[in-house]
Design an enzyme around this catalytic site. Structure first.
Site, PDB file in Angstrom:
ATOM      1  N   SER A 125       0.798  -1.232   0.000  1.00 13.50           N
ATOM      2  CA  SER A 125       0.000   0.000   0.000  1.00 13.50           C
ATOM      3  C   SER A 125       0.832   1.284   0.000  1.00 13.50           C
ATOM      4  O   SER A 125       0.334   2.334  -0.363  1.00 13.50           O
ATOM      5  CB  SER A 125      -0.959   0.022   1.188  1.00 13.50           C
ATOM      6  OG  SER A 125      -0.260   0.243   2.388  1.00 13.50           O
ATOM      7  N   LYS A 169       0.607   4.545   6.763  1.00  9.71           N
ATOM      8  CA  LYS A 169      -0.010   5.384   5.726  1.00  9.71           C
ATOM      9  C   LYS A 169       0.557   6.797   5.815  1.00  9.71           C
ATOM     10  O   LYS A 169       1.205   7.169   6.773  1.00  9.71           O
ATOM     11  CB  LYS A 169      -1.536   5.459   5.902  1.00  9.71           C
ATOM     12  CG  LYS A 169      -2.256   4.117   5.931  1.00  9.71           C
ATOM     13  CD  LYS A 169      -2.219   3.396   4.618  1.00  9.71           C
ATOM     14  CE  LYS A 169      -2.898   2.032   4.762  1.00  9.71           C
ATOM     15  NZ  LYS A 169      -2.560   1.124   3.708  1.00  9.71           N
TER      16      LYS A 169
END
Length: 177
Positions: free
Chosen positions: A39, A86
């Protein structure tokens, strides 16, 4: 028990106690973590070994562009809670909008040279509430992040720290941005 043995034993106990005290102090400030998944590609890749600064947000606030590690309600295969890595896109009070595969914060198109493809799916139009951040992965189409209900906005109290250094692989050791 001889006197020499007692002195040697006391020295060993002192060394071990000192090492344990240092280890405890260090773990209060930093924490290692391992990247799982793709990701955050190309910034981070599977099995990158990272050091996060646990004190970053005890004395400051998350900022746009920070790479963070946070706790979620998602579960890993072993049943333990899953931590995610993230990038902070918007912080409390900022207006985030995702439209036509572009990301806008406070009506300004974000310049995101770090993303994998110049495309962001989703239809978001919101002001980030107090105490929350909106976070997404750099590989937008392979990232489970704030765009999805299962993750949602990140509560600042769930942020474990800011990613500071990549320790492995050795050819990529350095500060992460």
């Amino acid at each position: 028990m001889s006197e020499k043995f007692k002195k040697e034993l006391i020295e060993w106990i002192k060394v071990i106690a000192t090492a344990l005290v240092f280890a405890f102090i260090i773990t209060q400030f930093i924490r290692p973590t391992l990247v799982r998944g793709e990701s955050m590609y190309p910034t981070l890749v599977e099995n990158d070994y990272l050091i996060i600064n646990r004190m970053s947000y005890k004395i400051g606030e998350p900022k746009d562009g920070d790479i963070i590690v946070f706790k979620t309600n998602l579960l890993q295969d072993d049943g333990k809670p899953k931590d995610l890595v993230k990038r902070v896109i918007a912080t409390e009070g900022q207006h985030i909008k995702i439209e036509d595969s572009k990301v806008y914060v406070n009506d300004k198109l974000l310049d995101e040279p770090y993303i994998h493809e110049n495309y962001t799916s989703g239809d978001i139009d919101m002001v980030v509430p107090e105490g929350k951040v909106f976070a997404m992965g750099d590989n937008r189409e392979k990232s489970l992040d704030s765009r999805y209900e299962s993750v949602g906005l990140v509560d600042e109290k769930d942020i474990m720290g800011k990613v500071m250094i990549r320790l492995f692989p050795f050819n990529k050791i350095g500060i992460v941005s």
